[in-house]
Enzyme design. Sequence first.
Site, PDB file in Angstrom:
ATOM      1  N   LYS A 209     -49.695 -66.774  38.774  1.00 12.97           N
ATOM      2  CA  LYS A 209     -50.848 -66.333  39.777  1.00 12.97           C
ATOM      3  C   LYS A 209     -51.690 -65.488  39.101  1.00 12.97           C
ATOM      4  CE  LYS A 209     -53.962 -66.585  42.910  1.00 12.97           C
ATOM      5  NZ  LYS A 209     -54.753 -67.255  42.910  1.00 12.97           N
ATOM      6  N   CYS A 263     -60.217 -61.701  45.406  1.00 11.48           N
ATOM      7  CA  CYS A 263     -59.264 -61.894  44.646  1.00 11.48           C
ATOM      8  C   CYS A 263     -59.305 -61.295  43.101  1.00 11.48           C
ATOM      9  CB  CYS A 263     -58.628 -63.334  44.260  1.00 11.48           C
ATOM     10  SG  CYS A 263     -58.229 -64.102  45.823  1.00 11.48           S
TER      11      CYS A 263
HETATM   12  N1  LIG Z   1     -59.361 -66.424  49.856  1.00 12.10           N
HETATM   13  C1  LIG Z   1     -59.217 -66.869  48.683  1.00 12.10           C
HETATM   14  O1  LIG Z   1     -60.037 -67.574  47.889  1.00 12.10           O
HETATM   15  C2  LIG Z   1     -57.803 -66.808  48.078  1.00 12.10           C
HETATM   16  C3  LIG Z   1     -57.620 -67.847  47.026  1.00 12.10           C
HETATM   17  C4  LIG Z   1     -56.170 -67.651  46.221  1.00 12.10           C
HETATM   18  C5  LIG Z   1     -55.468 -66.936  46.933  1.00 12.10           C
HETATM   19  N2  LIG Z   1     -55.676 -65.844  48.128  1.00 12.10           N
HETATM   20  C6  LIG Z   1     -54.513 -65.123  48.642  1.00 12.10           C
HETATM   21  O2  LIG Z   1     -54.194 -65.482  49.937  1.00 12.10           O
HETATM   22  C7  LIG Z   1     -53.593 -64.410  50.658  1.00 12.10           C
HETATM   23  C8  LIG Z   1     -54.470 -64.623  51.898  1.00 12.10           C
HETATM   24  O3  LIG Z   1     -56.156 -64.541  51.809  1.00 12.10           O
HETATM   25  P1  LIG Z   1     -57.094 -64.993  52.649  1.00 12.10           P
HETATM   26  O4  LIG Z   1     -58.239 -64.983  52.023  1.00 12.10           O
HETATM   27  O5  LIG Z   1     -56.807 -66.026  53.468  1.00 12.10           O
HETATM   28  O6  LIG Z   1     -57.052 -63.494  53.807  1.00 12.10           O
HETATM   29  P2  LIG Z   1     -57.654 -63.655  55.216  1.00 12.10           P
HETATM   30  O7  LIG Z   1     -57.765 -61.953  55.533  1.00 12.10           O
HETATM   31  O8  LIG Z   1     -58.851 -64.350  55.319  1.00 12.10           O
HETATM   32  O9  LIG Z   1     -56.642 -63.986  56.100  1.00 12.10           O
HETATM   33  C9  LIG Z   1     -55.425 -63.273  56.320  1.00 12.10           C
HETATM   34  C10 LIG Z   1     -54.970 -63.744  57.867  1.00 12.10           C
HETATM   35  O10 LIG Z   1     -53.763 -62.950  58.109  1.00 12.10           O
HETATM   36  C11 LIG Z   1     -54.058 -62.304  59.594  1.00 12.10           C
HETATM   37  N3  LIG Z   1     -52.666 -61.525  59.485  1.00 12.10           N
HETATM   38  C12 LIG Z   1     -52.372 -60.287  58.910  1.00 12.10           C
HETATM   39  N4  LIG Z   1     -51.342 -59.677  59.152  1.00 12.10           N
HETATM   40  C13 LIG Z   1     -50.459 -60.555  59.962  1.00 12.10           C
HETATM   41  C14 LIG Z   1     -49.395 -60.672  60.387  1.00 12.10           C
HETATM   42  N5  LIG Z   1     -48.525 -59.684  60.167  1.00 12.10           N
HETATM   43  N6  LIG Z   1     -49.177 -61.797  61.229  1.00 12.10           N
HETATM   44  C15 LIG Z   1     -49.945 -62.746  61.516  1.00 12.10           C
HETATM   45  N7  LIG Z   1     -51.274 -62.684  61.035  1.00 12.10           N
HETATM   46  C16 LIG Z   1     -51.602 -61.751  60.154  1.00 12.10           C
HETATM   47  C17 LIG Z   1     -55.166 -61.688  59.580  1.00 12.10           C
HETATM   48  O11 LIG Z   1     -55.875 -61.184  60.746  1.00 12.10           O
HETATM   49  C18 LIG Z   1     -56.104 -62.711  58.687  1.00 12.10           C
HETATM   50  O12 LIG Z   1     -56.613 -63.557  59.652  1.00 12.10           O
HETATM   51  C19 LIG Z   1     -54.208 -63.289  49.870  1.00 12.10           C
HETATM   52  O13 LIG Z   1     -52.921 -62.729  49.351  1.00 12.10           O
HETATM   53  C20 LIG Z   1     -55.284 -63.705  48.847  1.00 12.10           C
HETATM   54  O14 LIG Z   1     -55.015 -62.598  47.780  1.00 12.10           O
HETATM   55  C21 LIG Z   1     -56.786 -65.991  48.572  1.00 12.10           C
END
Ligand SMILES: NC(=O)c1ccc[n+]([C@@H]2O[C@H](COP(=O)([O-])OP(=O)(O)OC[C@H]3O[C@@H](n4cnc5c(N)ncnc54)[C@H](O)[C@@H]3O)[C@@H](O)[C@H]2O)c1
Length: 423
Positions: A209, A263
């Site tokens: 990744k 990211c």
């Molecule tokens: N957004 C993208 O396009 C994308 C693409 C590939 C990978 N990722 C990876 O996926 C992961 C998530 O990214 P995202 O964009 O969805 O983030 P985001 O910030 O949109 O969502 C994360 C959610 O988790 C919640 N949260 C945090 N701690 C928590 C806990 N202890 N218990 C319950 N809920 C909790 C937050 O309130 C938030 O709503 C990251 O590691 C990111 O690098 C994201």
Amino acid sequence: MDGIREIAVIGLGYIGLPTAIMFANAGFNVTGYEIREEVVEKINSGKAHIVEPEIDELLRKAVESGNLRATSDPEEIRGKDAYIICVQTPLREDKTPDLSYLESAVKTVAKAMKRGSLVVIESTVPPLTTVKMAKLIEELTGFKAGKDFYMVHAPERVMPGRIFKELVYNSRIFGGITPESAEMAERLYRSFVKGQTFKTNSTVSEVVKLMENTFRDVNIALANEFAFLAHQYGIDVFEAIELANTHPRVRIHTPGIGVGGHCLPKDPHLLLWPAKEDFGLIKLAREINDSMPLFTKDLLFSALKELNVPPEDATIAVLGLAYKGDSDDTRNSPALAFIEEIEGDVKAVKTYDPFVPGTSGSVEEAVENADAVVIATDHTAFKSLDWEKLGKLMRTRILIDGRHVVENPPRGFLFKGIGRGEF
Ligand SMILES: NC(=O)c1ccc[n+]([C@@H]2O[C@H](COP(=O)([O-])OP(=O)(O)OC[C@H]3O[C@@H](n4cnc5c(N)ncnc54)[C@H](O)[C@@H]3O)[C@@H](O)[C@H]2O)c1
């Protein structure tokens, strides 16, 4: 399917909510656990808190069928068959990974899980993290990893704007702490994934990744360095790249004002973080990409100088705040970094982004009496702007293109673009 019926998705953001919806609509009983109560309320009323094509319809279907419920109460995720962790993994100010969200999510899961549960980490994490988190669960529960519970890193590759298509058709990697863990996750995800699926161990999957995004970041840095050279040699780098890309084994990326989003700017740091040695190239690429807003400032200030406009008297209109075209996402946007670079040195900065609230009401309003326009995002709408008309509203006609949006420099403007060396 290994008897998996009940799933908890931890973190309902850009990744977690669509994933929870997909499992719910595939027939699983899904509980979404999210610490932001306003998000929980919105989801339970059938409304999404993120902008994404198809999400409203698919979420409504999931909630109305009774298969998806959101909660902030950890009691409601007790004894589930599978836990899917999708919390954010950002960088701290000093560019080291902030794994506090992940650790807190793993602790919540450890309290709630039962013997035989499958734990999947979808979040992007530094190498070796899944193994560490499995050890943390062992310590907290007394369970043995691979025997009493199963654990997998299943990285997410979707692109905002295409999430529901890519969730189904992208290929997926399942990195298990044991082969059985990977097999279990693969069978679970095949309930909606139509792309190819591959199994490996969790550290390989974490590195895969991070290599993907690092590959893109390093290649963009190379394109940016080609852009610097184009200014030295007085050529248009985009013409040169187009011609170079006619070679069957060359695909040069696109230079521009910088790299943004959740990211790409962070993943190379996650890849390097646990390593004992620093090998140089990846870090340098990050530095080059981070320097692009400053390079754009240099283009702007040299144009102001050419037309004898003192920067402290200049009003600058920035078109686009999002980090990519036709999106409202401003996370780590180079447009914001550029504004931060110039703010103290110019009289005023006006902004316009059709997707971002809180900016000017129209492009005309933003450029009125401006001394320079800087294009910072390649929104489709910016490609057909009438520069003759807009120029009449400006005090000084300077146009700086940070995203190769303007094909032919408009007449009557002092035009400078990243990599457009001949103007
Ligand atoms: N957004 C993208 O396009 C994308 C693409 C590939 C990978 N990722 C990876 O996926 C992961 C998530 O990214 P995202 O964009 O969805 O983030 P985001 O910030 O949109 O969502 C994360 C959610 O988790 C919640 N949260 C945090 N701690 C928590 C806990 N202890 N218990 C319950 N809920 C909790 C937050 O309130 C938030 O709503 C990251 O590691 C990111 O690098 C994201």
